[in-house]
Design an enzyme around this catalytic site. Structure first.
Site, PDB file in Angstrom:
ATOM      1  N   ASN A  36     -34.258   6.093 -16.501  1.00  0.00           N
ATOM      2  CA  ASN A  36     -33.566   5.560 -15.210  1.00  0.00           C
ATOM      3  C   ASN A  36     -32.772   4.563 -15.464  1.00  0.00           C
ATOM      4  O   ASN A  36     -31.558   4.622 -14.776  1.00  0.00           O
ATOM      5  CB  ASN A  36     -34.654   5.391 -14.119  1.00  0.00           C
ATOM      6  CG  ASN A  36     -35.128   6.747 -13.375  1.00  0.00           C
ATOM      7  OD1 ASN A  36     -34.309   7.310 -12.828  1.00  0.00           O
ATOM      8  ND2 ASN A  36     -36.423   7.055 -13.578  1.00  0.00           N
TER       9      ASN A  36
ATOM     10  N   ILE B 196     -47.149  -4.911 -10.116  1.00  0.00           N
ATOM     11  CA  ILE B 196     -46.928  -5.339  -8.842  1.00  0.00           C
ATOM     12  C   ILE B 196     -45.807  -6.298  -8.609  1.00  0.00           C
ATOM     13  O   ILE B 196     -46.073  -7.502  -9.360  1.00  0.00           O
ATOM     14  CB  ILE B 196     -48.395  -5.565  -8.200  1.00  0.00           C
ATOM     15  CG1 ILE B 196     -49.163  -4.181  -8.343  1.00  0.00           C
ATOM     16  CG2 ILE B 196     -48.201  -6.083  -6.570  1.00  0.00           C
ATOM     17  CD1 ILE B 196     -48.916  -3.221  -7.410  1.00  0.00           C
TER      18      ILE B 196
ATOM     19  N   GLY C  66     -37.462   4.013 -19.836  1.00  0.00           N
ATOM     20  CA  GLY C  66     -36.136   3.369 -19.565  1.00  0.00           C
ATOM     21  C   GLY C  66     -34.972   4.522 -19.239  1.00  0.00           C
ATOM     22  O   GLY C  66     -33.656   4.158 -18.984  1.00  0.00           O
TER      23      GLY C  66
ATOM     24  N   ASN D  96     -37.303   0.818  -5.493  1.00  0.00           N
ATOM     25  CA  ASN D  96     -38.124   1.509  -6.521  1.00  0.00           C
ATOM     26  C   ASN D  96     -37.718   2.984  -6.414  1.00  0.00           C
ATOM     27  O   ASN D  96     -37.578   3.683  -5.576  1.00  0.00           O
ATOM     28  CB  ASN D  96     -39.455   0.938  -6.292  1.00  0.00           C
ATOM     29  CG  ASN D  96     -40.587   1.914  -7.090  1.00  0.00           C
ATOM     30  OD1 ASN D  96     -40.281   1.667  -8.271  1.00  0.00           O
ATOM     31  ND2 ASN D  96     -41.600   2.477  -6.494  1.00  0.00           N
TER      32      ASN D  96
ATOM     33  N   HIS E 198     -39.746   6.465  -7.193  1.00  0.00           N
ATOM     34  CA  HIS E 198     -41.043   6.977  -7.066  1.00  0.00           C
ATOM     35  C   HIS E 198     -41.049   8.540  -7.433  1.00  0.00           C
ATOM     36  O   HIS E 198     -40.163   9.003  -6.731  1.00  0.00           O
ATOM     37  CB  HIS E 198     -41.882   6.599  -6.105  1.00  0.00           C
ATOM     38  CG  HIS E 198     -43.295   7.023  -6.051  1.00  0.00           C
ATOM     39  ND1 HIS E 198     -44.307   6.264  -6.857  1.00  0.00           N
ATOM     40  CD2 HIS E 198     -43.880   8.250  -5.680  1.00  0.00           C
ATOM     41  CE1 HIS E 198     -45.112   7.119  -6.809  1.00  0.00           C
ATOM     42  NE2 HIS E 198     -45.055   8.413  -6.158  1.00  0.00           N
TER      43      HIS E 198
HETATM   44  C1  GAR Z   1     -40.253   7.596 -13.701  1.00  0.00           C
HETATM   45  O1  GAR Z   1     -40.535   8.884 -13.471  1.00  0.00           O
HETATM   46  C2  GAR Z   1     -40.405   6.708 -12.275  1.00  0.00           C
HETATM   47  O2  GAR Z   1     -40.276   7.307 -11.166  1.00  0.00           O
HETATM   48  C3  GAR Z   1     -41.792   6.527 -12.595  1.00  0.00           C
HETATM   49  O3  GAR Z   1     -41.769   5.916 -13.858  1.00  0.00           O
HETATM   50  C4  GAR Z   1     -41.102   6.953 -14.595  1.00  0.00           C
HETATM   51  C5  GAR Z   1     -40.201   6.198 -15.709  1.00  0.00           C
HETATM   52  O4  GAR Z   1     -39.324   6.614 -16.340  1.00  0.00           O
HETATM   53  N1  GAR Z   1     -42.132   5.436 -11.854  1.00  0.00           N
HETATM   54  C6  GAR Z   1     -43.472   5.321 -11.003  1.00  0.00           C
HETATM   55  O5  GAR Z   1     -44.354   6.143 -11.231  1.00  0.00           O
HETATM   56  C7  GAR Z   1     -43.683   4.026 -10.218  1.00  0.00           C
HETATM   57  N2  GAR Z   1     -44.818   4.257  -9.374  1.00  0.00           N
HETATM   58  P1  GAR Z   1     -38.326   5.959 -17.406  1.00  0.00           P
HETATM   59  O6  GAR Z   1     -38.639   4.569 -17.951  1.00  0.00           O
HETATM   60  O7  GAR Z   1     -37.642   7.239 -18.301  1.00  0.00           O
HETATM   61  O8  GAR Z   1     -37.045   5.801 -16.239  1.00  0.00           O
END
Ligand code: GAR
Length: 207
Positions: free
Chosen positions: A16, A94, A14, A109, A111
Site C-alpha cells: 500500500n 495501536i 508495504g 487507516n 483495513h
Molecule cells: C493490508 O491488507 C492492510 O489492509 C492490512 O495489512 C495489509 C498490509 O499489506 N491492515 C490491517 O489489517 C490493519 N488492521 P501491505 O504491507 O502490503 O500494504
C-alpha cells in the site's frame, strides 16, 4: 503552494505504501512522503521507502522498556518533520490516544474488510480473510477510515467491495482485496490532500 507532508507507517510488505509512492510520483497527488516508520525491523516497506530516498525509522517495542517511550518518539518524529497526514498502511500496532488527540482526523487507516464487519482488535492481516471465508459472506472489500480511539471505529472515508466466490481460498480473497486497497488508499489520500473530506459526527461527507 507547499506540499502536504505525509508519514506512512508500516509493519510488513508495504504494498500500500508502494501504491501511494507510485501515485505521488505520477503527480496524481500533490504531496510528499517525508517519513516511513515501521514498528518492525526488516519490514519490506522500509526498503521500499529507502529505494525512493525517503527517510525511514524503526520504532520496535523490543527496544523500549516502556511502550510509552516508543510512542513519545513516534509523536516527536511526526512533529519534528511537520507531518500533516499520517497514513497507516498495514501498521499493526495501536496508535495511543495522545497521538490521536494531536492528529485528530489527520490519521487514516486502510483495513482489509468492509467495516464494521470483520474489524476490531483481533482482526488484522490474513485473519480477516480467513474469517471472511469461514463466515461464508458473499462480498467483502476494503475500507479507508480515520483513526479514533475505537479500533477500526473511526469515520469511514471510502469503501469498495469485491465478490467472494465459493471456491476462493483466503489467499485469493486477500489478493482481490489488496488490488482494491491499492486504488482506494491513494484515492482517499488525494481527497484529503485536496481538502475534499469533511467529518460530520462519525460520518464523512465527500466534497
Ligand atoms: C493490508 O491488507 C492492510 O489492509 C492490512 O495489512 C495489509 C498490509 O499489506 N491492515 C490491517 O489489517 C490493519 N488492521 P501491505 O504491507 O502490503 O500494504
Amino acid at each position: 503552494m507547499s506540499k502536504v507532508k505525509i508519514a506512512v507507517l508500516v509493519s510488513g510488505s508495504g504494498s500500500n505504501l508502494q501504491s501511494l509512492i507510485d501515485y505521488i510520483e505520477a503527480r496524481k497527488i500533490n504531496a510528499e512522503i517525508k517519513l516511513v516508520i515501521s514498528n518492525k525491523y526488516g519490514a519490506y516497506g522500509l526498503t521500499r521507502g529507502e529505494k525512493c530516498g525517503i527517510t525511514t525509522l524503526v520504532l520496535d517495542k523490543k527496544d523500549f522498556l516502556d511502550i510509552r517511550e516508543r510512542d513519545r518518539l513516534l509523536l516527536e518524529n511526526l512533529q519534528k518533520n511537520e507531518i500533516d497526514i499520517v497514513v497507516l498502511a498495514g501498521y499493526l500496532a495501536i496508535i495511543p490516544p495522545e497521538i490521536i488527540g494531536v492528529y485528530r482526523n489527520r490519521i487514516i487507516n486502510i483495513h482489509p474488510s468492509l467495516l464494521p464487519s470483520f474489524g476490531g482488535k483481533s482482526y488484522y492481516g490474513e485473519r480477516v480473510h480467513q474469517e471472511v471465508i469461514k463466515r461464508g459472506v458473499k462480498i467483502t472489500g476494503a475500507t479507508v477510515h480515520f483513526v479514533n480511539e475505537e479500533t477500526d471505529g473511526g469515520p469511514i472515508i471510502l469503501q469498495r467491495a469485491v465478490e467472494v466466490d465459493f471456491d476462493d481460498e483466503w489467499q485469493t480473497v486477500q489478493k482481490k482485496v489488496l488490488a482494491i486497497e491499492h486504488e482506494i488508499l491513494p484515492m482517499a489520500v488525494k481527497l484529503l490532500v485536496e481538502g475534499k473530506v469533511e467529518v460530520v459526527g462519525n460520518r464523512v461527507k465527500l466534497l
